[in-house]
Design an enzyme around this catalytic site. Structure first.
Site, mmCIF file in Angstrom:
data_model
loop_
_atom_site.group_PDB
_atom_site.id
_atom_site.type_symbol
_atom_site.label_atom_id
_atom_site.label_comp_id
_atom_site.label_asym_id
_atom_site.label_seq_id
_atom_site.Cartn_x
_atom_site.Cartn_y
_atom_site.Cartn_z
ATOM 1 N N GLY A 193 76.534 27.646 66.405
ATOM 2 C CA GLY A 193 76.917 27.781 64.993
ATOM 3 C C GLY A 193 75.820 28.503 64.219
ATOM 4 O O GLY A 193 76.093 29.173 63.230
ATOM 5 N N LEU B 162 74.049 31.586 64.681
ATOM 6 C CA LEU B 162 74.452 32.676 65.578
ATOM 7 C C LEU B 162 73.295 33.269 66.380
ATOM 8 O O LEU B 162 72.125 33.152 66.015
ATOM 9 C CB LEU B 162 75.152 33.758 64.764
ATOM 10 C CG LEU B 162 76.509 33.322 64.191
ATOM 11 C CD1 LEU B 162 77.028 34.315 63.168
ATOM 12 C CD2 LEU B 162 77.526 33.125 65.311
ATOM 13 N N LEU C 111 84.863 43.096 62.270
ATOM 14 C CA LEU C 111 84.609 42.537 60.940
ATOM 15 C C LEU C 111 83.682 41.333 60.974
ATOM 16 O O LEU C 111 83.877 40.408 61.757
ATOM 17 C CB LEU C 111 85.922 42.139 60.283
ATOM 18 C CG LEU C 111 86.856 43.294 59.908
ATOM 19 C CD1 LEU C 111 88.198 42.753 59.439
ATOM 20 C CD2 LEU C 111 86.212 44.166 58.828
ATOM 21 N N HIS D 224 87.639 35.972 56.568
ATOM 22 C CA HIS D 224 86.681 35.258 57.418
ATOM 23 C C HIS D 224 86.502 33.843 56.854
ATOM 24 O O HIS D 224 86.327 33.649 55.671
ATOM 25 C CB HIS D 224 85.339 35.982 57.436
ATOM 26 C CG HIS D 224 84.316 35.298 58.292
ATOM 27 N ND1 HIS D 224 84.108 35.640 59.613
ATOM 28 C CD2 HIS D 224 83.454 34.280 58.034
ATOM 29 C CE1 HIS D 224 83.151 34.870 60.117
ATOM 30 N NE2 HIS D 224 82.742 34.040 59.184
ATOM 31 N N SER E 257 45.937 31.209 77.923
ATOM 32 C CA SER E 257 45.320 30.563 76.753
ATOM 33 C C SER E 257 45.806 29.128 76.592
ATOM 34 O O SER E 257 45.049 28.248 76.202
ATOM 35 C CB SER E 257 45.655 31.339 75.471
ATOM 36 O OG SER E 257 45.046 32.598 75.471
ATOM 37 N N GLU F 199 59.575 34.151 71.494
ATOM 38 C CA GLU F 199 59.551 32.694 71.364
ATOM 39 C C GLU F 199 60.924 32.107 71.113
ATOM 40 O O GLU F 199 61.243 31.006 71.583
ATOM 41 C CB GLU F 199 58.592 32.287 70.240
ATOM 42 C CG GLU F 199 57.127 32.676 70.461
ATOM 43 C CD GLU F 199 56.831 34.150 70.206
ATOM 44 O OE1 GLU F 199 57.715 34.871 69.676
ATOM 45 O OE2 GLU F 199 55.711 34.590 70.531
ATOM 46 N N ASP G 296 39.661 34.626 64.930
ATOM 47 C CA ASP G 296 40.882 35.444 65.003
ATOM 48 C C ASP G 296 41.599 35.548 63.664
ATOM 49 O O ASP G 296 42.397 36.454 63.449
ATOM 50 C CB ASP G 296 41.830 34.898 66.070
ATOM 51 C CG ASP G 296 41.499 35.456 67.461
ATOM 52 O OD1 ASP G 296 40.975 36.583 67.530
ATOM 53 O OD2 ASP G 296 41.741 34.752 68.454
#
Lengths: 654, 654
Positions: free
Chosen positions: B114, B116, B185, B263, B353, B374, B431
């Site tokens: 749900g 998407l 659509l 829709h 790491s 990810e 970093d």
């Protein structure tokens, strides 16, 4: 003929190697693969940039999407004579603006990078912004400023890169150039495609891009020809361009070249001499020239004219009328859009649900359909904002969780991005949990410098959209799917950090802090309780962050305003999971708990499901009936629990 | 010859239209475009499924990535005779398992969809899981079970789909079949590519997939041929397959066909008759047969054998030795992996790491490199978990924010996924902010049923990885980049919801609640304060969720354990932004504030930058010196502030 550029590339290598060794950390090998690609771009007249007018929209933009190549970025400005050798050697030091990954603390950097795969999307926003501004300015311009994005071959695995690819060709961004540095090696080994340039080319072409392959990414002639090709393309060619260059990670230092296990490692001090010797004689005095763009009247600055944070134009939502806060969001965009040419609106294929389409219908040239790609949408908005636009973006709040990393990074770019998440909470009803935002307040509060609004009616929603224009920070507006009754008059004022006490008496037994849809449930509960002689104070905390700390303290008796009655029973009601939302926001304000307070938190404590809004609010015990029940319970038990503890203390001190 | 399948498709249309009209909401037009594609798959022998053994690994899997086509999914099981007409008509009702979007509350659904663009990644996890189990079982099998994923053409704009595409071809998943329903659509208009099948084909092929184009997605013969082609491919063909079908949204009802603005809208009651008439005569009794897979000894069930949550094998981290918690994560994976054949490990290009590479080096066949993607990694892990594997996944915690939506959805699929986020907090140092996770505790706490651990030393980290195996929920382990001294003996026990009181005396002036790296700063502060005669209690709240409520209550004097001294001064220290983290977790536990408590929260309150860990901990005022200073301040001012309020109360009651 290329001897000077070769000297400059030597200097770049020297700076990259010495600065990372001095810092004791960093990614020299990642920089070394892109030396010739960037050196030629900057110093052979392809990159147009005026350091004295770096605010100008006429400048090209350069984004190091592979942010760990920051030492090379700094070296380029050193080679251009804009920063010193000492600056280079301050890399990664606490008091230096030359951080491990680029941030706008260094004035020539537009956006922070370092979370990979975001740079191309930001470039899309800038390329679109440049075209939009030129079009709106009606100024004829010879050379359209370009946006150059340096991309690593590891980060291209990120889906967001392909979101940027598809949207860039969709919007025909022929002023966008991606430079793909194919050095084959990622952090822990080879990438999925290694040096398979053909496949990269096929993918980019399939996504509607023109491609130029550089077989040797260290051959200055070949690189020059590629950039020339980009410059000489007919403006009728509407495709964005990807330059795909085969390079060698660690190029220039034999013991680093194309080797594993050197990612993110500087040359050890005891091998520095050995490394530098390979550069042979380096001329530390050589400086390159960056071509300045010609100034064009009417296009000097990024910003399009002063933003007007004037009072909201009067709106006529009739008291008691039923209007969804999401619809008020659309209404406010329209009136704000009339006053502010800088305002642009983006939406991810949901504009007819978020009501962003109201703006689209009025200002089609400033509305940008982002399709179902939320990560790209946030970064594109960031790109727009760095050119002086004020982007408002919207989608279902549930789906914005997808772009948490992009929102997180936008804050490090000082992005002035306004986010609206609609369809929040279980009150959306029958679509089910996948469509319900129940973590969004937590997500948006966790961004350090964010502002979070959760309006309960159309008047407050409309006004808070205006308020979000007045903040220069990341702002989040949470809107509701259901229509809710108008509570406020159109004269009512709403402020960042404000709240509204909706019900109060001199003898309130409890205070209910709430926001959004549950404000209405709390007001129903108030009426019920009143019938039974129980008085409760009801507060609409529409500004969840910053929260109205003073009002909270004054009401719960930890404040200093003695004119107000003190209330010991605190109840927070929210249509959100219990963690990181309104409940914890209120708790976090009650710092000095020097009075006796009983705190009750009503929130979404069970995984929801499909059903009617009423069934779900009841199921999660955040409806009027649940509030009434809890109030009675609190008032009944508070004294007892109080007594207990007192005894306990007596026993202890005995 | 296709008359029965045509009757079945009529029934599917009938169910889709009537159920959504009865519900008053839903997405019938989205279902109608995929009727023939799914009807033929189920009832022409291509989809192999045994409802009596739906746990079997031998079953094909079907994932409706376009989850809003749920009514069609339910209709298929009705047409297969597995659910009733009443079930169909209970769509979206509160007490029904047939939700607006599919969830595993309906037993034949594996995962919630749900949000998407996630289904294909889940399918990758299942396809990899099937191959992994068959390989590990050393069982010869004639037909490898397939994973079928129905994808919408709007959702393919999501970058995650392309992450799944690239990884599926990389892992040669020829048992994965994507069915792209190109109905042109989206929610608010045409997609970027409309009916441009050629470009979809080019993109899929460029990503290493075999493609089959269906010119008419409503022609059963053409669909059958496509599925036949998939079935008859030589097993030597290692490519995944994408079937690209041109379809018509709303197919079968002329006033819905290929129309905008339908829709997510059911046929209005007053037009239902008109719509149904177009189906002509529907045989409500027709039932289709789903082919059952042949049982194969050794492959009956999904699960690979009992998971052993036995005690951690003894480890020899020497007290005082310096070991990073992230390294202990790797060590625990290795010993756990020996005992648990179900355990698989995924990492996003950071295994050297996060130390996931320790597992990779020992069990290469159960380690899956997910590269820098990810979102896909989380959904792939979910796919693995639904086949009985226990996936441990890792990356830098900062980058896991990118997959918040996938983590959110995994909970609605009851995904048993174990997540490790490394390099948390400003203590990573040079970093810079882009690499620092400062919102991750907030993110993982906000997932309703999650468990969150934040170990301070290698012993607790090692043990908590074992504990995470014993939970069946989403579990998050936050690890630190820096080496930290070993605090605990290898005999020490750690539990879900536990904590460790590290320092305590009968006359403590304050209690410091902390976790992770700041535990060590707090212990340094303890020593400093002790020298000055100030006693503080130090608590390691390694289990951030569930949190050790009892210990907190007992210590701060709101609990009932009278044997413990009560402490009024509470200090929370964390290497995280102030919102939704440990501080608010502790506050949220102090529900009945019936004692006088002063609460001080030390957290990351300034945007960090590059620097040494020491400089950053000092800059953010979460180091030992800051804790010492705050303790002194609190103890100095507490009485005063207390007095003030008492006076205030006296004045009021006067």
């Amino acid at each position: 003929m290329n001897s000077k550029i070769k000297d400059l590339c030597k200097l770049l290598r020297y700076d990259v190697i010495t600065s990372t060794t001095a810092a004791g950390s960093g990614h020299p090998t990642t920089c070394l693969s892109a030396i010739e690609l960037m050196g030629t771009l900057f110093f052979k007249g392809f990159f147009h940039f005026d350091p004295d007018h770096h605010e100008s929209i006429l400048n090209d933009r350069i984004i190091f999407s592979k942010g760990h190549a920051a030492p090379l970025l700094y070296a380029l400005y050193h080679a251009a004579g804009l920063i010193s050798q000492d600056d280079i050697l301050s890399l990664r030091k606490f008091d230096s603006v030359f951080e491990g990954h680029p941030t706008p603390r260094f004035k020539y950097v537009d956006v922070s990078t370092g979370s990979l795969g975001q740079g191309l999307s930001i470039g899309v926003g800038m390329a679109l912004g440049i075209k939009t501004k030129i079009q709106m300015s009606n100024v004829k311009i010879k050379r359209e400023p370009k946006v150059w994005v340096l991309i690593g071959d590891s980060e291209i695995a990120e889906g967001q890169v392909w979101e940027a690819m598809e949207i860039a060709s969709h919007y025909k961004l022929n002023n966008l150039v991606a430079i793909l540095d194919v050095n084959r090696l990622g952090q822990r080994g080879e990438t999925m495609l290694g040096w398979d340039l053909k496949t990269y080319e096929k993918r980019a072409q399939a996504f509607g891009w023109e491609t130029i392959v550089i077989k040797d990414g260290h051959d200055i002639e070949e690189i020059k020809n590629a950039y020339h090709h980009v410059d000489e393309r007919p403006t009728t060619n509407a495709k964005p361009t990807m330059i795909i260059a085969k390079t060698i990670k660690g190029k220039g230092v034999s013991f680093l070249e194309n080797k594993d296990n050197w990612h993110g490692k500087p040359v050890p001090k005891d091998r520095l001499e050995e490394a530098l010797k390979e550069l042979s004689k380096v001329n530390l005095k050589v400086r390159g020239t960056v071509t300045k763009p010609k100034l064009v009247k009417g296009l000097e600055l990024r910003v399009l004219g002063k933003t007007q944070n004037s009072q909201p134009s009067t709106i006529n939502y009739k008291p008691g009328a039923m209007v969804a806060t999401r619809e008020a969001y659309g209404d406010a965009l329209v009136t704000l859009g009339e006053k502010n040419p800088n305002l642009v609106v983006l939406d991810a294929e949901t504009s007819n649900s978020t009501y962003a389409d109201k703006f689209k219908n009025n200002f089609p040239e400033r509305y940008f359909e982002m399709y179902i790609a939320e990560q790209n949408m946030i970064s594109v908005a960031l790109g727009f904002s760095k050119l002086g636009f004020i982007p408002f973006i919207s989608s279902f709040a549930a789906f914005l969780t997808r772009s948490f990393d992009q929102i997180r990074m936008a804050q490090y770019s000082n992005g002035n991005v306004k986010i609206c998440g609609s369809h929040a909470g279980v009150s959306i009803g029958s679509d089910g949990p996948s469509q319900m935002a129940l973590e969004d307040i937590s997500m948006m509060r966790s961004i350090l410098e964010s502002t979070v609004f959760y309006p309960s009616d159309a008047v407050s929603a409309y006004n808070l959209v205006y308020q979000s224009m007045s903040t220069s920070s990341l702002t989040y507006i949470r809107t509701t799917r259901e229509k809710t009754p108008i509570l406020y008059s159109s004269q009512e004022k709403f402020t960042v950090g404000g709240s509204k006490i909706l019900k109060q008496s001199k003898n309130d037994d409890a205070v209910i802090f709430t926001a959004g849809i549950t404000v209405h449930e709390s007001l129903k509960a108030y009426e019920e309780l009143k019938k039974e002689g129980i008085n409760v104070c009801v507060v609409d905390l529409y500004s969840i962050k910053p929260i109205d700390s003073l009002t909270i303290h004054n009401l719960v008796g930890t404040g200093r305003d003695l004119s107000l009655p003190k209330i010991n029973n605190v109840i927070v009601v929210e249509d959100h999971y219990p963690y990181g939302g309104l409940g914890e926001a209120v708790m976090s304000q009650i710092k000095d708990l020097t009075s006796k307070i009983s705190f009750t938190h009503l929130a979404v404590n069970k995984i929801p499901r499909s059903g009617t809004p009423e069934e779900l609010l009841a199921y999660e015990k955040i409806n009027a009936a649940a509030i009434v029940k809890i109030c009675k319970g609190v008032l009944q038990y508070a004294p007892t629990s109080l007594k207990k503890t007192v005894t306990a203390k007596e026993q202890l001190t005995a």
